[in-house]
Design a protein around this motif. Structure first.
Motif, PDB file in Angstrom:
ATOM      1  N   ARG A   1       0.814  -1.221   0.000  1.00  0.00           N
ATOM      2  CA  ARG A   1       0.000   0.000   0.000  1.00  0.00           C
ATOM      3  C   ARG A   1       0.847   1.271   0.000  1.00  0.00           C
ATOM      4  NH1 ARG A   1      -3.031  -3.596   2.996  1.00  0.00           N
ATOM      5  NH2 ARG A   1      -5.204  -3.765   2.349  1.00  0.00           N
ATOM      6  N   PHE A   2       2.052   1.179   0.559  1.00  0.00           N
ATOM      7  CA  PHE A   2       2.914   2.359   0.618  1.00  0.00           C
ATOM      8  C   PHE A   2       4.355   1.935   0.400  1.00  0.00           C
ATOM      9  CE2 PHE A   2       2.916   0.783   4.952  1.00  0.00           C
ATOM     10  CZ  PHE A   2       4.238   0.887   5.308  1.00  0.00           C
ATOM     11  N   PHE A   3       5.215   2.915   0.110  1.00  0.00           N
ATOM     12  CA  PHE A   3       6.639   2.650  -0.048  1.00  0.00           C
ATOM     13  C   PHE A   3       7.453   3.839   0.414  1.00  0.00           C
ATOM     14  CE2 PHE A   3       5.226   4.369  -4.101  1.00  0.00           C
ATOM     15  CZ  PHE A   3       6.209   5.275  -4.459  1.00  0.00           C
ATOM     16  N   LYS A   4       8.707   3.526   0.732  1.00  0.00           N
ATOM     17  CA  LYS A   4       9.663   4.561   1.134  1.00  0.00           C
ATOM     18  C   LYS A   4      10.776   4.580   0.101  1.00  0.00           C
ATOM     19  CE  LYS A   4      12.594   3.775   4.551  1.00  0.00           C
ATOM     20  NZ  LYS A   4      13.220   3.652   5.895  1.00  0.00           N
ATOM     21  N   VAL A   5      11.127   5.772  -0.384  1.00  0.00           N
ATOM     22  CA  VAL A   5      12.281   5.939  -1.257  1.00  0.00           C
ATOM     23  C   VAL A   5      13.489   5.908  -0.324  1.00  0.00           C
ATOM     24  CG1 VAL A   5      13.417   7.427  -2.939  1.00  0.00           C
ATOM     25  CG2 VAL A   5      10.909   7.344  -2.843  1.00  0.00           C
ATOM     26  N   LEU A   6      14.324   4.880  -0.447  1.00  0.00           N
ATOM     27  CA  LEU A   6      15.381   4.671   0.542  1.00  0.00           C
ATOM     28  C   LEU A   6      16.422   5.775   0.591  1.00  0.00           C
ATOM     29  CD1 LEU A   6      15.988   0.813   0.512  1.00  0.00           C
ATOM     30  CD2 LEU A   6      14.651   2.199   2.100  1.00  0.00           C
ATOM     31  N   ASP A   7      16.788   6.357  -0.546  1.00  0.00           N
ATOM     32  CA  ASP A   7      17.836   7.382  -0.497  1.00  0.00           C
ATOM     33  C   ASP A   7      17.358   8.707   0.077  1.00  0.00           C
ATOM     34  OD1 ASP A   7      16.362   8.000  -2.766  1.00  0.00           O
ATOM     35  OD2 ASP A   7      18.094   8.387  -4.034  1.00  0.00           O
ATOM     36  N   SER A   8      16.045   8.952   0.083  1.00  0.00           N
ATOM     37  CA  SER A   8      15.542  10.211   0.643  1.00  0.00           C
ATOM     38  C   SER A   8      14.750  10.006   1.932  1.00  0.00           C
ATOM     39  CB  SER A   8      14.660  10.931  -0.378  1.00  0.00           C
ATOM     40  OG  SER A   8      13.461  10.204  -0.590  1.00  0.00           O
ATOM     41  N   GLY A   9      14.259   8.770   2.150  1.00  0.00           N
ATOM     42  CA  GLY A   9      13.454   8.504   3.340  1.00  0.00           C
ATOM     43  C   GLY A   9      12.024   9.005   3.239  1.00  0.00           C
ATOM     44  N   VAL A  10      11.598   9.438   2.059  1.00  0.00           N
ATOM     45  CA  VAL A  10      10.253   9.971   1.862  1.00  0.00           C
ATOM     46  C   VAL A  10       9.280   8.817   1.607  1.00  0.00           C
ATOM     47  CG1 VAL A  10       8.815  11.497   0.456  1.00  0.00           C
ATOM     48  CG2 VAL A  10      11.164  12.134   0.969  1.00  0.00           C
ATOM     49  N   PHE A  11       8.128   8.865   2.273  1.00  0.00           N
ATOM     50  CA  PHE A  11       7.103   7.840   2.129  1.00  0.00           C
ATOM     51  C   PHE A  11       6.013   8.289   1.157  1.00  0.00           C
ATOM     52  CE2 PHE A  11       8.977   6.445   6.038  1.00  0.00           C
ATOM     53  CZ  PHE A  11       8.755   5.076   6.078  1.00  0.00           C
ATOM     54  N   PHE A  12       5.510   7.316   0.384  1.00  0.00           N
ATOM     55  CA  PHE A  12       4.404   7.552  -0.544  1.00  0.00           C
ATOM     56  C   PHE A  12       3.401   6.425  -0.407  1.00  0.00           C
ATOM     57  CE2 PHE A  12       7.977   9.753  -2.384  1.00  0.00           C
ATOM     58  CZ  PHE A  12       7.422  10.944  -2.826  1.00  0.00           C
TER      59      PHE A  12
END
Length: 159
Positions: free
Chosen positions: A122-133
């Motif tokens: 349902r959601f993911f985190k961009v690992l290099d920025s730590g931003v969740f979507f």
């Protein structure tokens, strides 16, 4: 120190903080039509965007150090994945801690964008920025699950 000195220090401090915070603001909200969309790098970004033509393949695993469980290298599957991802919006609030998959977008320029999925996709985190979507609309996580399940089954049959 006199009252004037304290007042001058206070004014300089407030102005310094104000100017420092203004330096981080974007100068324009209008996107450059010639620039290719990129993965947002800070939490001020509201929508996840990546250009499908920039991806050479996608590798999927069940964890950071786990072996590859699937590979997406067909152009139609890459386009399908990107269409699901590019509808994702910035996640605010709490997210469940259950881990789903690690998806690595292998870019044609040699870089890798790693996305850590949770909440059953349902959601993911961009690992290099730590931003969740989070995927939007909400039923898109089921489409993502179907794609990943199919790709992993195909991969297991080949290996």
């Amino acid at each position: 120190m006199g009252k004037r000195n304290w007042l001058a220090i206070a004014i300089i401090s407030v102005l310094s903080i104000f100017l420092a915070s203004c330096g981080n603001l974007p100068t324009s909200k209008t996107p450059d039509a010639n620039a290719s969309p990129q993965v947002p790098m800070n939490s001020n970004e509201e929508i996840f965007m990546i250009k499908k033509e920039d991806i050479s393949s996608v590798t999927i695993s069940t964890g950071e150090n786990d072996p590859i469980s699937g590979v997406i290298d067909k152009e139609t599957d890459i386009y399908h994945l990107v269409s699901l991802l590019n509808n994702a919006v910035h996640l605010t609030g709490d997210a469940t801690a259950d881990y789903y998959r690690l998806v690595k977008l292998n870019m044609k320029d040699g870089s890798v964008k790693a996305l850590e999925f949770g909440g059953h996709g349902r959601f993911f985190k961009v690992l290099d920025s730590g931003v969740f979507f989070k995927l939007e609309p909400p039923e898109n996580h089921k489409k993502l699950n179907k794609l990943i399940d199919r790709v992993e089954k195909e991969y297991q049959l080949k290996h």
